[in-house]
Design an enzyme around this catalytic site. Structure first.
Site, PDB file in Angstrom:
ATOM      1  N   LYS A 211       0.800  -1.236   0.000  1.00 35.80           N
ATOM      2  CA  LYS A 211       0.000   0.000   0.000  1.00 35.80           C
ATOM      3  C   LYS A 211       0.829   1.280   0.000  1.00 35.80           C
ATOM      4  O   LYS A 211       0.447   2.280   0.586  1.00 35.80           O
ATOM      5  CB  LYS A 211      -0.970   0.009   1.189  1.00 35.80           C
ATOM      6  CG  LYS A 211      -1.961  -1.141   1.177  1.00 35.80           C
ATOM      7  CD  LYS A 211      -2.955  -1.019   2.312  1.00 35.80           C
ATOM      8  CE  LYS A 211      -2.837  -2.155   3.267  1.00 35.80           C
ATOM      9  NZ  LYS A 211      -3.827  -2.185   4.323  1.00 35.80           N
ATOM     10  N   ASP A 247      -6.474  -5.688   9.726  1.00 39.05           N
ATOM     11  CA  ASP A 247      -7.825  -5.146   9.595  1.00 39.05           C
ATOM     12  C   ASP A 247      -8.869  -6.211   9.269  1.00 39.05           C
ATOM     13  O   ASP A 247     -10.038  -6.057   9.619  1.00 39.05           O
ATOM     14  CB  ASP A 247      -7.867  -4.018   8.552  1.00 39.05           C
ATOM     15  CG  ASP A 247      -7.240  -4.403   7.220  1.00 39.05           C
ATOM     16  OD1 ASP A 247      -6.718  -5.529   7.105  1.00 39.05           O
ATOM     17  OD2 ASP A 247      -7.249  -3.571   6.301  1.00 39.05           O
TER      18      ASP A 247
END
Length: 505
Positions: A211, A247
């Site tokens: 990311k 997450d």
């Protein structure tokens, strides 16, 4: 005589040097002219369009569909994707095969789900992208939350690792001081949404950055220890880190607090990943206690699915370009076909291809469209939010991109390209979920889902539900549940469950 010869030689050398310089300038000119000519061809009406006046809008639309066809996955292709994923999951869970497996299937050491009886105040730290959150969560009959979002500046994202954790610790200390909690020792759940090899509930080594992060000196190290060190360097806050998770696990735990059938956590946002509850007997990697409950949440890290070449049969030239121009070539290939970090760029490449074929905007491309990253993933959601035969959002976006005279036919073709990109992403994510549902094999399972693509794309949910239904065993029932503040509340819930379990022991 020797002097004259030397002078003669110098003069010939000087003349030769001048010739070489002229030739170099000619080569540079030809190269620049070729590039400019190619670019210029896209920046003015296409000669191919001018030479094909007989092409009707229907003919052009058919050609557009033909170009986009490679982005549409057949049921046979999706079933093959499922078979490949099943094989890769087994490799990831195997003790001998794991080191070479693309999907690492990390055990999270989270074995119990919330039972609804968790109570108390907990902190949560949620890091997974260009922003991170600090949350204060109070669990009781209801769940109340107080949170604040902090930015991670670009230099911090690619700077030294200590700089990143010092920044996090500074924001955490600021949050605590603003709420006058300096004297209170609160349990903290740390959501760290990057691939990690967990060695316990409070120990996780970063496997690789994703990311857009590239902080030096972190890969291979325990991120909990790095956070503790950063907090210790400050010396002004007291925190007990009870759990580290990603997450997907947080998303699963958050929904499981409300829905006890929840067994899968899915993220489709900036990146994509999934976790699921697996039987311990299938987890050869397990090195913990073999007691009740005989299960553990597995963090698949399925973004790396295909890194070994097994998905090459569904990848396109667009995917290859995305990968080659990324900061991690050859890695996270499944993620690069699905997630919000890449979907907009895939669509942009398709549009540029359609322009170069003379099928969009009369063969004219704006400077903006030719810039990498100029077509945001949110544009896809906005364009597909238009009602049929209504192109308000599409036309506004095209004007932002420098197209003020786009026809309805252009807008319809742009929307078709976007639909092909987003449908492929939804169907690939659905194939992954179907594999996990079939592995779990329970009669009714809830899938917790979070992430900006899933949240904001108008059809992603329905596309997934439709495709999952075609790929799972007929006796399985499922539903997709949007996780509210999953990665934050989930971190607090993991800390709460760990605290409850420690109290009971």
């Amino acid at each position: 005589m020797e002097i004259v010869a030397a002078a003669d030689s110098d003069e010939r050398g000087l003349s030769l040097l001048k010739v070489v310089n002229v030739l170099q300038r000619v080569v540079v000119f030809i190269h620049s002219f070729t590039i400019d000519k190619f670019r210029g061809n896209l920046l003015r009406p296409s000669t191919s369009t001018q030479e094909m006046p007989h092409m009707s809008e229907a003919d052009i639309a058919a050609k557009v569909k033909e170009v986009c066809q490679e982005l549409i996955l057949t049921q046979e292709a999706l079933k093959e994707v499922c078979a490949c994923l099943q094989e890769e999951l087994n490799k990831g869970l195997g003790k001998e095969s794991n080191p070479e497996a693309a999907i690492k299937c990390f055990p999270t050491y989270v074995r119990e789900l919330p039972n609804g009886k968790e109570k108390g105040r907990f902190l949560a730290l949620d890091l997974g992208g260009t922003n991170f959150r600090v949350l204060l969560i109070e669990l009781g009959d209801k769940c109340t939350m107080d949170s604040r979002i902090y930015a991670v500046p670009q230099p911090v994202m690619v700077g030294p690792g200590d700089g990143l954790f010092d920044h996090i610790a500074e924001c955490l200390a600021s949050f605590i001081k603003e709420r006058d909690m300096g004297d209170e020792l609160l349990p903290l759940g740390f959501t760290f949404s990057f691939p990690c090899k967990q060695e316990g509930l409070t120990k996780a080594r970063l496997a690789q950055w994703t990311k857009g992060f590239k902080c030096a000196g972190v890969e291979g190290r325990d991120v909990v220890e790095l956070l503790k060190q950063a907090i210790a360097r400050r010396g002004d806050v007291k925190i007990k880190i009870c759990a580290v998770l990603n997450d997907t696990t947080g998303t699963l735990m958050s929904c499981a607090w409300k829905n006890h059938n929840c067994r899968i956590g899915l993220i489709v946002g900036t990146g994509t990943n999934a976790c699921y509850m697996e039987k311990l007997e299938r987890v050869e990697l397990w090195d913990g206690e073999v007691d009740e409950p005989p299960q553990v949440i597995i963090n698949t890290e399925w973004g790396a699915f295909g890194d070994n070449g097994c998905l090459d049969f569904v990848r396109t030239a667009y995917d290859n370009t995305i990968d080659q121009e990324s900061i991690n070539p050859g890695r996270q290939l499944f993620e690069k076909m699905i997630s919000g970090m890449y979907m907009g760029e895939i669509a942009r490449q398709v549009l540029v291809r359609l322009v170069s074929d003379g099928l969009l905007f009369g063969g004219y491309a704006s400077d903006i469209l030719l810039e990498k990253g100029s077509f945001f993933t949110k544009y896809i959601s906005e364009i597909e939010s238009d009602k049929p035969d209504d192109f308000n959002n599409c036309r506004a976006i095209l004007e932002e991109l420098g197209f003020n005279d786009a026809t309805d036919a252009d807008c319809a073709n742009v929307r078709h390209a976007c639909e092909c990109v987003s449908r492929r992403a939804a169907h690939l994510a659905a194939a992954g979920v179907a594999v996990l549902l079939n592995r779990i094999g329970e009669e009714s399972v809830t899938v917790a889902v979070d992430g900006s693509v899933y949240r904001f794309h108008p059809h992603f949910h329905n596309l997934m539900v439709e495709q999952i239904s075609q790929l799972i065993k007929p006796e399985i029932k499922f539903d997709l549940m949007l996780s509210e503040d999953g990665s934050g509340r989930g971190a607090a819930l993991v800390a709460a469950v760990a605290t409850r379990a420690a109290t009971m022991r």
